[in-house]
Design an enzyme around this catalytic site. Sequence first.
Site, mmCIF file in Angstrom:
data_model
loop_
_atom_site.group_PDB
_atom_site.id
_atom_site.type_symbol
_atom_site.label_atom_id
_atom_site.label_comp_id
_atom_site.label_asym_id
_atom_site.label_seq_id
_atom_site.Cartn_x
_atom_site.Cartn_y
_atom_site.Cartn_z
ATOM 1 N N LYS A 210 0.867 -1.194 0.000
ATOM 2 C CA LYS A 210 0.000 0.000 0.000
ATOM 3 C C LYS A 210 0.888 1.224 0.000
ATOM 4 O O LYS A 210 1.698 1.425 0.895
ATOM 5 C CB LYS A 210 -0.919 0.048 1.216
ATOM 6 C CG LYS A 210 -1.976 1.146 1.031
ATOM 7 C CD LYS A 210 -2.598 1.621 2.314
ATOM 8 C CE LYS A 210 -1.783 2.627 3.063
ATOM 9 N NZ LYS A 210 -1.585 3.920 2.344
ATOM 10 N N GLU A 286 10.026 0.240 10.805
ATOM 11 C CA GLU A 286 11.083 1.250 10.648
ATOM 12 C C GLU A 286 10.428 2.595 10.903
ATOM 13 O O GLU A 286 9.633 3.065 10.094
ATOM 14 C CB GLU A 286 11.666 1.207 9.221
ATOM 15 C CG GLU A 286 12.369 -0.084 8.869
ATOM 16 C CD GLU A 286 13.691 -0.286 9.585
ATOM 17 O OE1 GLU A 286 14.124 0.619 10.328
ATOM 18 O OE2 GLU A 286 14.277 -1.364 9.425
ATOM 19 N N CYS A 320 13.917 10.226 8.133
ATOM 20 C CA CYS A 320 13.801 9.666 9.490
ATOM 21 C C CYS A 320 15.089 9.811 10.290
ATOM 22 O O CYS A 320 15.060 9.992 11.497
ATOM 23 C CB CYS A 320 13.423 8.197 9.399
ATOM 24 S SG CYS A 320 14.497 7.264 8.296
ATOM 25 N N GLU A 417 10.017 14.537 16.808
ATOM 26 C CA GLU A 417 10.481 14.570 15.421
ATOM 27 C C GLU A 417 9.771 15.700 14.683
ATOM 28 O O GLU A 417 8.542 15.736 14.639
ATOM 29 C CB GLU A 417 10.144 13.230 14.756
ATOM 30 C CG GLU A 417 10.749 13.077 13.388
ATOM 31 C CD GLU A 417 10.406 11.722 12.766
ATOM 32 O OE1 GLU A 417 9.246 11.286 12.865
ATOM 33 O OE2 GLU A 417 11.305 11.129 12.160
HETATM 34 P P1 NAD Z 1 2.623 7.724 8.466
HETATM 35 O O1 NAD Z 1 2.762 6.799 9.613
HETATM 36 O O2 NAD Z 1 1.671 8.836 8.572
HETATM 37 O O3 NAD Z 1 2.182 6.909 7.157
HETATM 38 C C1 NAD Z 1 2.950 5.832 6.669
HETATM 39 C C2 NAD Z 1 2.032 4.870 5.949
HETATM 40 O O4 NAD Z 1 1.128 4.298 6.890
HETATM 41 C C3 NAD Z 1 1.188 5.511 4.855
HETATM 42 O O5 NAD Z 1 1.120 4.636 3.752
HETATM 43 C C4 NAD Z 1 -0.179 5.636 5.530
HETATM 44 O O6 NAD Z 1 -1.249 5.636 4.623
HETATM 45 C C5 NAD Z 1 -0.190 4.375 6.378
HETATM 46 N N1 NAD Z 1 -1.131 4.409 7.490
HETATM 47 C C6 NAD Z 1 -1.610 5.494 8.172
HETATM 48 N N2 NAD Z 1 -2.491 5.098 9.119
HETATM 49 C C7 NAD Z 1 -2.573 3.748 9.042
HETATM 50 C C8 NAD Z 1 -3.322 2.754 9.755
HETATM 51 N N3 NAD Z 1 -4.177 3.090 10.727
HETATM 52 N N4 NAD Z 1 -3.137 1.463 9.421
HETATM 53 C C9 NAD Z 1 -2.287 1.108 8.434
HETATM 54 N N5 NAD Z 1 -1.582 1.993 7.710
HETATM 55 C C10 NAD Z 1 -1.713 3.296 8.023
HETATM 56 O O7 NAD Z 1 4.084 8.224 8.142
HETATM 57 P P2 NAD Z 1 4.513 9.230 6.979
HETATM 58 O O8 NAD Z 1 4.069 10.597 7.362
HETATM 59 O O9 NAD Z 1 4.116 8.689 5.660
HETATM 60 O O10 NAD Z 1 6.103 9.133 7.051
HETATM 61 C C11 NAD Z 1 6.842 9.914 7.912
HETATM 62 C C12 NAD Z 1 7.312 9.093 9.087
HETATM 63 O O11 NAD Z 1 8.012 7.959 8.617
HETATM 64 C C13 NAD Z 1 8.295 9.834 9.946
HETATM 65 O O12 NAD Z 1 8.015 9.597 11.295
HETATM 66 C C14 NAD Z 1 9.629 9.220 9.572
HETATM 67 O O13 NAD Z 1 10.607 9.328 10.542
HETATM 68 C C15 NAD Z 1 9.244 7.823 9.282
HETATM 69 N N6 NAD Z 1 10.231 7.162 8.410
HETATM 70 C C16 NAD Z 1 11.025 6.185 8.928
HETATM 71 C C17 NAD Z 1 12.003 5.578 8.150
HETATM 72 C C18 NAD Z 1 12.888 4.475 8.691
HETATM 73 O O14 NAD Z 1 13.429 3.714 7.900
HETATM 74 N N7 NAD Z 1 13.080 4.352 9.984
HETATM 75 C C19 NAD Z 1 12.164 5.979 6.847
HETATM 76 C C20 NAD Z 1 11.342 6.976 6.328
HETATM 77 C C21 NAD Z 1 10.356 7.555 7.128
#
Ligand code: NAD
Length: 517
Positions: A210, A286, A320, A417
């Site tokens: 997704k 992650e 991240c 963050e």
């Molecule tokens: P997010 O958690 O808002 O969304 C990530 C994904 O989860 C999206 O596809 C979203 O649609 C989905 N999602 C949202 N609610 C959900 C639910 N209830 N059930 C299942 N899926 C759901 O994160 P974001 O804003 O897309 O990304 C930013 C975050 O990601 C930051 O916190 C960043 O640090 C982190 N990040 C971590 C890494 C790593 O490797 N550690 C890498 C990149 C980003």
Amino acid sequence: MTITQQPRIKSFETRLFINGEFKDASDGGKFDLASPATGEKFAQGESSIFFHKQLKIPVSSQDQTLIPSFSPPVAEASVDDANAAVAAAKAAFPAWSALSPATRGSYLKKLAGLILESHAELAELEAMSMGRPVSHYVESYASAQSLNHFAELGCQVLGTTSLNTPGFVNMTLRQPYGVVGAIIPWNVPVYFLISKSAPALMAGNTVVVKSSEKAPLTSAKVATLVQKAGFPPGVFNIISGHGHISGNVLSHHMDVRAISFTGSGRTGRLIQEASAKSNLKNVILELGGKSPAIIFPDANLEKAVEDTKRGIQFNSGQVCMANSRIYVHDSIASEFIEMFKKTFSQVKSGDPLLPETNHGPQADAIQYKQVQSYIEEGKKVGKMILGSEPSEHSNGYFIQPTVFVETPEDSKVMKEEIFGPVVNINTFTDEDDVVARANDTEYGLYASVYTKDVNRALRMAKKLESGMVGVNCTSPTSAQDMPFGGYKASGTGREGWTVSIENYLEVKSVFIKIDDE
Ligand code: NAD
């Protein structure tokens, strides 16, 4: 200056890729996309979907409390669509897992070539939807490299044997889980799509990905390439939509046996909870970070300044592992801060579609407002020495590079963050004290130390509570053959070329009694 964008790409795939075919959402659901550089919608049309006024969730058109939705063209996968994708993956699993690793790998290699050929288009689609400057787009190269790497790795999936139990020859078998789910964020979408799917597929699993609602276009483009590469139907499904609908289905699904997630800690916790409430699927998380970079007086100062600036500026701070906290030794602090301020203020912000731009906007209005609110918070508690001047652009979600100094360690801007081009620089005098401050966070993704003293460097590497430590380098520096992941609330599990395949394999012990007579 007002930004007006002239994308070269006028039409792009926006549908769901399920069982080898592109289709609209089963209920006609769609969502729109706006360019973060201009704030204007560039993907919209007519739709019959209705949203609840307060809850903002799709509902039936009979309900009187409804308003017609804005009518954009990206398919919003419904519950039925997510279920259909899992069912297709389940049906495709027996035949796919029975193929030889070399045959499975041949599809991955074809996909790698097609992704490389599509580099320019992927770069533009990402610039249009989440604002990454095309000049910084390298994901296609990294993704192709990963596909080619994993394509060769299938034969290394081996069990063990043991003669340690008298009267037995025992062994372990490594076998795929079945259907694997992957939920990816918007900041590095194609790379996460591939780095999760490639090892899962090579291990013999089938996959449902997704994409993020903020950056669905490159994933849909990759879906067209999956189709072109000839993957058997159902093996590799890619759907778009919001997390609380299709993402929620995947995380709760009884037929999804492992799920790999990259995104925020908030969502990561929901996914862990969904696993516990459903089938205890294997969960790899992650998550976010609040990474410290520590600069000692014997460091190469110019290099430390340049690296840490790049670490927080890359992708407009939406990384991240970005070094969002810098601790610089008191004796070199004024020199470091002056140099940092100078170089950080010289970014070239503008239309991410233009090759000269190296600083794009934040991904959307939500991200922009979130970063702005942290800046306002920072102004109350710390001293802002760069930033906050009105953006040179009158439209779009641009944030100026921002630096705070003397920020209290327990303030929100030091603990949470921010996910923007905002850095806190504090000073220190004592090694133990700076380690304690660097570790005083629930995050633990990346930490770095700049010093020429090898003993100190190794002492620090041992003491810092984070999944990755850079010595005389900082994020985003990492290595493909080193595990990627975090301590504490930055995640569970590790990903990377040498470890990811393990995330998608069960272990079975087989006890074979033999007749020694
Ligand atoms: P997010 O958690 O808002 O969304 C990530 C994904 O989860 C999206 O596809 C979203 O649609 C989905 N999602 C949202 N609610 C959900 C639910 N209830 N059930 C299942 N899926 C759901 O994160 P974001 O804003 O897309 O990304 C930013 C975050 O990601 C930051 O916190 C960043 O640090 C982190 N990040 C971590 C890494 C790593 O490797 N550690 C890498 C990149 C980003």
